[in-house]
Design a protein around this motif. Structure first.
Motif, PDB file in Angstrom:
ATOM      1  N   ASP A  67     -14.819  -5.176   1.855  1.00  0.00           N
ATOM      2  CA  ASP A  67     -15.223  -4.700   0.857  1.00  0.00           C
ATOM      3  C   ASP A  67     -14.727  -3.049   1.316  1.00  0.00           C
ATOM      4  O   ASP A  67     -14.266  -2.283   1.150  1.00  0.00           O
TER       5      ASP A  67
ATOM      6  N   VAL B  46     -11.066  -2.369   1.963  1.00  0.00           N
ATOM      7  CA  VAL B  46     -10.212  -1.871   0.522  1.00  0.00           C
ATOM      8  C   VAL B  46     -10.798  -0.223   0.342  1.00  0.00           C
ATOM      9  O   VAL B  46     -10.270   0.134   0.304  1.00  0.00           O
ATOM     10  N   ALA B  47     -12.309  -0.128   0.400  1.00  0.00           N
ATOM     11  CA  ALA B  47     -12.079   0.885  -0.229  1.00  0.00           C
ATOM     12  C   ALA B  47     -12.043   2.216   0.886  1.00  0.00           C
ATOM     13  O   ALA B  47     -11.582   3.369   0.451  1.00  0.00           O
ATOM     14  N   ARG B  48     -12.154   2.178   1.619  1.00  0.00           N
ATOM     15  CA  ARG B  48     -11.259   2.764   2.785  1.00  0.00           C
ATOM     16  C   ARG B  48      -9.788   3.068   2.381  1.00  0.00           C
ATOM     17  O   ARG B  48      -9.407   4.151   2.107  1.00  0.00           O
ATOM     18  N   LEU B  49      -9.505   1.906   2.456  1.00  0.00           N
ATOM     19  CA  LEU B  49      -7.608   2.075   1.698  1.00  0.00           C
ATOM     20  C   LEU B  49      -7.501   2.960   0.215  1.00  0.00           C
ATOM     21  O   LEU B  49      -6.492   3.567   0.340  1.00  0.00           O
ATOM     22  N   GLU B  50      -8.309   2.400  -0.785  1.00  0.00           N
ATOM     23  CA  GLU B  50      -8.624   2.975  -2.202  1.00  0.00           C
ATOM     24  C   GLU B  50      -9.120   4.448  -1.782  1.00  0.00           C
ATOM     25  O   GLU B  50      -7.846   5.348  -2.816  1.00  0.00           O
ATOM     26  N   ALA B  51      -9.569   4.738  -0.859  1.00  0.00           N
ATOM     27  CA  ALA B  51      -9.634   6.812  -0.568  1.00  0.00           C
ATOM     28  C   ALA B  51      -8.495   6.879  -0.222  1.00  0.00           C
ATOM     29  O   ALA B  51      -8.125   8.296  -0.957  1.00  0.00           O
TER      30      ALA B  51
ATOM     31  N   ALA C 297      -4.937   5.892  -0.636  1.00  0.00           N
ATOM     32  CA  ALA C 297      -3.675   5.451  -1.225  1.00  0.00           C
ATOM     33  C   ALA C 297      -3.356   5.982  -2.173  1.00  0.00           C
ATOM     34  O   ALA C 297      -3.779   5.962  -3.490  1.00  0.00           O
ATOM     35  N   GLN C 298      -1.704   6.010  -2.444  1.00  0.00           N
ATOM     36  CA  GLN C 298      -2.089   6.548  -3.816  1.00  0.00           C
ATOM     37  C   GLN C 298      -2.049   5.564  -5.096  1.00  0.00           C
ATOM     38  O   GLN C 298      -2.338   5.179  -6.134  1.00  0.00           O
ATOM     39  N   GLU C 299      -1.908   3.694  -4.100  1.00  0.00           N
ATOM     40  CA  GLU C 299      -1.403   3.087  -5.494  1.00  0.00           C
ATOM     41  C   GLU C 299      -1.987   1.237  -4.218  1.00  0.00           C
ATOM     42  O   GLU C 299      -0.949   1.401  -3.091  1.00  0.00           O
ATOM     43  N   LEU C 300      -2.327   0.740  -4.647  1.00  0.00           N
ATOM     44  CA  LEU C 300      -2.235  -0.872  -3.927  1.00  0.00           C
ATOM     45  C   LEU C 300      -2.304  -1.493  -4.995  1.00  0.00           C
ATOM     46  O   LEU C 300      -2.762  -1.562  -5.602  1.00  0.00           O
TER      47      LEU C 300
ATOM     48  N   ILE D 227       1.176  -1.283   0.669  1.00  0.00           N
ATOM     49  CA  ILE D 227      -0.336   0.122   0.122  1.00  0.00           C
ATOM     50  C   ILE D 227       0.632   1.166   0.055  1.00  0.00           C
ATOM     51  O   ILE D 227       1.314   1.799   1.269  1.00  0.00           O
TER      52      ILE D 227
END
Length: 105
Positions: free
Chosen positions: A73, A76-81, A83-86, A8
């Motif tokens: 889900d 991951v949604a919290r991370l994607e909001a 993170a620059q990249e996953l 991440i």
């Protein structure tokens, strides 16, 4: 131990918030009996957080069911909001370093 490692990459303004989200999620999973399965590590540059999901045995990768329970889900949604990249790129029984850690280009 065989493991899946999710890299991440944080943005400069979200690193601390991402770290706290991951730390809280891993702590919750440990409370549900997954202490031997899930862990995390912060790379020395502070920009990359590795979320590690271990398999049940030395040469056995974690099951899809285990991955789904760790990477639900909402998490991951919290991370994607933030993170620059996953990246799900490391499939390693030992520790993997990103290019910036090893001095490679």
């Amino acid at each position: 131990m065989a493991e899946r490692v999710f890299s991440i990459v944080t943005r400069p303004d979200t690193g601390l918030e991402l770290f706290e989200i991951i730390q809280d999620h891993v702590r919750e999973l440990h409370g549900r009996g997954m202490a031997r399965t899930v862990g995390y590590e912060v790379m020395s540059n502070g920009r990359v957080i590795l979320l590690k999901v271990r398999g049940p045995e030395e040469d056995v990768m974690p099951s899809d069911e285990t991955l789904e329970s760790v990477l639900d889900d909402a998490f991951v949604a919290r991370l994607e909001a933030l993170a620059q990249e996953l990246v799900d790129g490391f499939h390693v029984p030992s520790f993997a370093h990103c290019a910036s850690e090893s001095g490679e280009d």
